[in-house]
Design a protein around this motif. Structure first.
Motif, short mmCIF file in Angstrom:
data_model
loop_
_atom_site.label_atom_id
_atom_site.label_comp_id
_atom_site.label_asym_id
_atom_site.label_seq_id
_atom_site.Cartn_x
_atom_site.Cartn_y
_atom_site.Cartn_z
N LEU A 1 0.48 -4.20 -9.46
CA LEU A 1 -0.41 -3.70 -8.42
C LEU A 1 -0.73 -2.24 -8.69
N PRO A 2 -1.96 -1.79 -8.42
CA PRO A 2 -2.29 -0.38 -8.63
C PRO A 2 -1.46 0.52 -7.72
N ASP A 3 -1.31 1.77 -8.12
CA ASP A 3 -0.54 2.72 -7.29
C ASP A 3 -1.26 3.02 -5.99
N PHE A 4 -2.58 3.15 -6.05
CA PHE A 4 -3.39 3.43 -4.87
C PHE A 4 -4.48 2.37 -4.74
N VAL A 5 -4.66 1.87 -3.53
CA VAL A 5 -5.77 0.96 -3.22
C VAL A 5 -6.60 1.59 -2.13
N VAL A 6 -7.88 1.81 -2.41
CA VAL A 6 -8.81 2.38 -1.44
C VAL A 6 -9.69 1.26 -0.91
N ILE A 7 -9.53 0.94 0.38
CA ILE A 7 -10.39 -0.06 1.02
C ILE A 7 -11.36 0.71 1.90
N SER A 8 -12.61 0.72 1.51
CA SER A 8 -13.56 1.61 2.18
C SER A 8 -14.89 0.91 2.42
N GLY A 9 -15.46 1.17 3.60
CA GLY A 9 -16.75 0.60 3.95
C GLY A 9 -16.60 -0.45 5.04
N SER A 10 -17.73 -0.98 5.46
CA SER A 10 -17.76 -1.93 6.57
C SER A 10 -17.43 -3.35 6.12
N LEU A 11 -17.15 -4.20 7.10
CA LEU A 11 -17.07 -5.63 6.86
C LEU A 11 -18.45 -6.24 7.03
N PRO A 12 -18.80 -7.24 6.25
CA PRO A 12 -20.08 -7.92 6.48
C PRO A 12 -20.14 -8.50 7.90
N THR A 13 -21.31 -8.51 8.48
CA THR A 13 -21.51 -8.98 9.84
C THR A 13 -20.91 -10.37 10.04
N GLY A 14 -20.13 -10.52 11.12
CA GLY A 14 -19.56 -11.81 11.46
C GLY A 14 -18.22 -12.10 10.81
N THR A 15 -17.79 -11.28 9.86
CA THR A 15 -16.50 -11.50 9.21
C THR A 15 -15.39 -11.05 10.15
N ASP A 16 -14.43 -11.93 10.42
CA ASP A 16 -13.35 -11.65 11.36
C ASP A 16 -12.54 -10.44 10.89
N SER A 17 -12.29 -9.51 11.80
CA SER A 17 -11.55 -8.30 11.44
C SER A 17 -10.12 -8.62 11.01
N ASN A 18 -9.62 -9.80 11.37
CA ASN A 18 -8.28 -10.20 10.95
C ASN A 18 -8.20 -10.31 9.43
N PHE A 19 -9.35 -10.52 8.78
CA PHE A 19 -9.36 -10.57 7.32
C PHE A 19 -8.94 -9.22 6.75
N MET A 20 -9.35 -8.12 7.40
CA MET A 20 -8.94 -6.80 6.95
C MET A 20 -7.42 -6.65 7.02
N LYS A 21 -6.83 -7.19 8.06
CA LYS A 21 -5.38 -7.15 8.21
C LYS A 21 -4.71 -7.91 7.07
N GLN A 22 -5.25 -9.08 6.74
CA GLN A 22 -4.72 -9.88 5.64
C GLN A 22 -4.83 -9.14 4.31
N LEU A 23 -5.96 -8.46 4.13
CA LEU A 23 -6.19 -7.74 2.88
C LEU A 23 -5.20 -6.58 2.74
N VAL A 24 -5.02 -5.82 3.81
CA VAL A 24 -4.06 -4.71 3.76
C VAL A 24 -2.66 -5.24 3.47
N ASN A 25 -2.29 -6.34 4.08
CA ASN A 25 -0.97 -6.93 3.86
C ASN A 25 -0.80 -7.37 2.40
N THR A 26 -1.87 -7.90 1.82
CA THR A 26 -1.84 -8.32 0.41
C THR A 26 -1.64 -7.13 -0.52
N CYS A 27 -2.09 -5.97 -0.08
CA CYS A 27 -2.00 -4.75 -0.90
C CYS A 27 -0.69 -4.00 -0.72
N LYS A 28 0.21 -4.52 0.12
CA LYS A 28 1.50 -3.86 0.31
C LYS A 28 2.21 -3.76 -1.04
N GLY A 29 2.82 -2.64 -1.28
CA GLY A 29 3.37 -2.35 -2.60
C GLY A 29 2.55 -1.25 -3.27
N SER A 30 1.29 -1.13 -2.83
CA SER A 30 0.44 0.00 -3.22
C SER A 30 0.33 0.95 -2.04
#
Length: 310
Positions: free
Chosen positions: A132-161
């Motif tokens: 996994l990379p040392d730093f993960v930058v998640i930046s910008g909006s979610l596409p319209t209609g995409t559940d914000s819970n997906f962002m939570k899942q993505l951040v969780n997947t990046c744990k370790g960075s």
């Protein structure tokens, strides 16, 4: 040891900019030749890091004719791109400058919903990265209609960075609930994160420290726009004013600020240098026309001026 950086952009764009004199309703306006540039939060962070001599992997969704143009634009800047091809067309944004009064008009279009299969593929692509990379930058909006819970899942997947988040609304709330390394809200966004309608300037310290004490972030950088920014950690509060520059456009300034901060973090710099470089890069981008990012020489000149007065 050199630190690795991954940027993730879920709703990238191709930014088109032009200019015309005297914008009047219902009149046919003959604009100057357009300029096309890659856009979207993480995409801009990677573009700005490249200008600072920092390499990164640029992961983004790409669809249709506009997506192919986006990929071509990023390859022309010699970025290491990791496109995920989706069914929907990549969005476009349009910026026009009225040369008669130097006012800028910004038109942003929504991105189309990511399908469940595409969301799963994004999570899978990140999960299988080894290491996994040392730093993960998640930046910008979610596409319209995409559940914000997906962002939570993505951040969780990046744990370790060390996850750096720069988004807004429900996506920001979801990311912070999961816990990140660094977040960059403005005062309005910070208020929402602590359950307030608004914050007075005197309440900002308490709000930022509450997020840190709850383990939701190690660093909170509160953007004050043209006034600069404040960096909070458990042990420090650093406030730096933005330098006075001739503002031509604010497009990409926030993304450039993130890139400036990351460029110091990967080198192990202290938080005062982190904030100084962030503000320098953000301010330098406001000096660029249309949707352009900063010129490195301008950013370094501003940084040296900020650093000299600390």
């Amino acid at each position: 040891m050199k630190k690795s950086v991954l940027t993730i952009t879920l709703n990238p764009s191709v930014d088109k900019s032009s200019s015309v004199s005297n914008i009047i309703p219902e009149k046919k306006l003959r604009c100057n030749f357009p300029k096309y540039e890659a856009g979207g939060g993480g995409v801009n962070v990677s573009r700005a890091l490249k200008r600072l001599g920092i390499s990164s992997d640029t992961f983004f969704t790409s669809g249709g004719r506009t997506g192919r143009l986006l990929e071509d634009l990023l390859q022309a800047e010699q970025l290491n791109i990791l496109p995920l091809h989706i069914n929907a067309e990549t969005r476009e944004n349009f910026t026009v400058l009225d040369t008669s009064n130097n006012k800028q008009y910004r038109f942003g279009f929504p991105g189309e919903l990511l399908t469940q299969e595409e969301q799963n593929e994004i999570l899978n692509r990140v999960e299988i990265m080894n290491p996994l990379p040392d730093f993960v930058v998640i930046s910008g909006s979610l596409p319209t209609g995409t559940d914000s819970n997906f962002m939570k899942q993505l951040v969780n997947t990046c744990k370790g960075s060390k996850v750096i988040i720069d988004t807004s609304g429900e996506a920001l709330k979801a990311a912070v609930e999961e816990g990140v390394f660094l977040l960059k809200p403005n005062i309005g966004e910070l208020a929402v994160l602590v359950g307030k309608d608004k914050l007075e300037e005197t309440d900002v310290d308490q709000a930022a420290q509450l997020i840190i004490s709850q383990g939701k972030a190690e660093i909170v950088v509160v953007s004050l726009g043209s006034q600069g920014a404040i960096l909070f950690s458990a042990a420090e509060k650093i406030q730096i004013e933005a330098p006075h520059v001739e503002v031509k456009s604010t497009v990409g300034a926030g993304d450039s600020m993130v890139a400036g901060m990351v460029s110091v973090l990967v080198k192990g710099g202290d938080y005062k240098e982190v904030l100084s470089m962030g503000i320098a890069c953000g301010s330098a981008t406001t000096m660029a026309e249309g949707t352009g990012l900063f010129i490195k020489e301008n950013a370094m000149h501003l940084f040296n001026g900020i650093w000299k007065h600390l």
